[in-house]
Design an enzyme around this catalytic site. Structure first.
Site, PDB file in Angstrom:
ATOM      1  N   THR A   1     -52.214  16.567  18.890  1.00 18.85           N
ATOM      2  CA  THR A   1     -53.447  15.875  18.937  1.00 18.85           C
ATOM      3  C   THR A   1     -52.885  14.486  19.638  1.00 18.85           C
ATOM      4  OG1 THR A   1     -55.574  15.042  18.195  1.00 18.85           O
ATOM      5  CG2 THR A   1     -53.523  15.009  16.786  1.00 18.85           C
TER       6      THR A   1
ATOM      7  N   HIS B   1     -46.547  19.021   2.191  1.00 23.37           N
ATOM      8  CA  HIS B   1     -45.369  18.729   1.095  1.00 23.37           C
ATOM      9  C   HIS B   1     -45.077  19.886   0.370  1.00 23.37           C
ATOM     10  CE1 HIS B   1     -42.018  16.471   0.274  1.00 23.37           C
ATOM     11  NE2 HIS B   1     -42.680  15.704  -0.519  1.00 23.37           N
TER      12      HIS B   1
END
Length: 443
Positions: free
Chosen positions: A352, A404
């Site tokens: 993006t 994560h």
């Protein structure tokens, strides 16, 4: 023959959509294969196409939520274009000519009536003298009106009650009206006028949230709640890429028919970095980790309907020119509202670019079921240290948001470092990140 035009299915599990726009007017004559309306779902915007020539009749309004398969409009194929043109425009145009002649006579009548008021205008001369005496009487009533409209503060009211004073006593006790009193009134009147004027302009625009915007919001909230999202940052010196574009832009455009931009460099750099850090290209499916051996890069594009994320597939096999053409094609479809389900299906990683809107730094949100997203930002000239000297370079901050649960710090930081290296030395992309000199020397 009457043809029914039904709402098409944008994809599986979708039962309804929103009629977002009619591209013709009710009753218009439409032609075969003409786009007549736009239908928006939570996944894509689809056009309604006229199957034959004919006259259209609306059965649904803009903003209506309609069931998939329901009839949006009908087309009467028996109608002809000539019939539409011959709906008596000639006759209707002749009628106003006659009606325009009538006011000529009516305009003559007021000439006589205008003469009469001359006599009547003389009568009020005497009557205007009569109120002279009566004007002295309302003084008391006017004073009562003024007294009733005076606002009294709580402190003043208490003092008046304690001293048995009325409003009239206070007014009669004033010796004179001075400059201070007049200025106070003028200031109060100005403030009151400003507040009234501001209140007149305090309007609200309310419109229904589109299915696409609603779905986007649901997905973003789900990402925040269902992933262990972290973001790591780095900065990139854009000097080499900018110099390449400046030096070879004309030749590139002449050969490939398209200009070369920054996005193609970043898309290619991401694909090469994903090869070195496959976990960043992975996704969680239940209790499994799925790692594609291909690199389908989704490019976030802002459209009038909201943010859409079409996909460029197999970037690892594409040249910079191929990538530029792919991006340009998807961007054009997005601006026209013609992004399809197939265009947005899949994708192993997303890029993006908030820099086109002036963003200096941000933390982009992951595009599920992917596990990471790269955020590009504005290019700003900043002082940096190069070989012990301070120099001014065009710098860009980049951000990598990642899940994560799947991607460790080593992979996330290493991936972003490799993107930085590929952009600052693009030739490395030809040699899997190895220094060209080492490849030449077979080291």
């Amino acid at each position: 023959m009457i043809l029914e035009i039904k709402i098409p299915s944008p994809g599986e599990s979708i039962t309804e959509a929103q009629l977002s726009n009619w591209l013709v007017n009710d009753g218009d004559y439409v032609f075969k294969d003409q786009e007549i309306a736009e239908v928006e779902s939570d996944k894509a915007t689809l056009p309604l196409i006229a199957p034959e020539n004919g006259q259209i009749k609306f059965l649904a309004k803009v903003g209506d939520t309609v069931k998939i398969g329901s009839v949006a409009c009908t087309i009467d194929t028996a109608a002809t274009k000539q019939e539409e043109k011959s709906q008596q425009p000639a006759t209707s145009n002749q009628q106003p000519v006659t009606s325009n002649q009538q006011p000529v006579t009516s305009n003559q009548q007021p000439v006589t009536s205008n003469q009469q008021p001359e006599t009547s205008n003389q009568q009020p001369v005497t009557s205007n003298r009569q109120p002279a005496t009566s004007n002295q009487q309302p003084a008391t009533s006017n004073q009562q009106l003024v007294t009733s409209s005076i606002k009294i503060s709580p402190v003043a009211q208490k003092m008046m009650e304690e001293n048995n004073l009325s409003v009239e006593d206070i007014i009669n006790g004033l010796k004179r009206i001075g400059k201070t009193e007049v200025e106070t009134v003028l200031q109060t009147r100005s403030i009151s006028s400003s507040v009234t004027s501001a209140e007149k302009h305090r309007n609200e625009d309310r419109k229904k949230m589109t299915p696409l915007r609603k779905k986007l919001g649901e997905r973003l909230v789900a990402v925040k709640n269902q992933t262990a999202m972290l973001t790591t940052f780095n900065e990139i010196d854009m000097s080499v890429v900018m110099e390449l574009r400046k030096k070879y832009q004309k030749d590139f455009e002449t050969l490939h028919g398209i200009k070369i931009g920054f996005m193609s460099f970043f898309t290619k750099a991401v694909a090469e970095s994903l090869k070195l850090h496959p976990n960043v290209n992975s996704m969680i499916d239940g209790e499994d980790i799925v790692t594609p051996n291909y690199y389908d890069i989704a490019i976030a594009v802002q459209s009038d309907k909201g943010l859409v994320v079409p996909v460029i597939r197999n970037v690892e096999t594409m040249s910079l020119a191929d990538i530029e053409r792919g991006i340009a094609g998807l961007a054009a479809k997005a601006r026209a509202g013609r992004i399809s389900i197939e265009d947005m299906t899949g994708g192993t990683f997303t890029i993006t670019n908030g820099g086109v809107f002036g963003s200096l730094l941000s933390t982009p949100i992951i595009n599920p079921p992917q596990s990471a997203i790269l955020g590009m930002h504005n290019i700003v000239e900043r002082p940096i240290a190069v070989n012990g000297e301070v120099v001014i370079r065009p710098m860009m901050y980049v951000a990598l948001s990642y899940d994560h649960r799947l991607i460790d710090g080593k992979d996330s930081v290493g991936f972003l470092v490799h993107v930085k290296q590929f952009i600052e030395n693009p030739v490395k992309m030809l040699f899997n990140g190895i220094e060209p000199e080492k490849v030449l020397l077979n080291l």
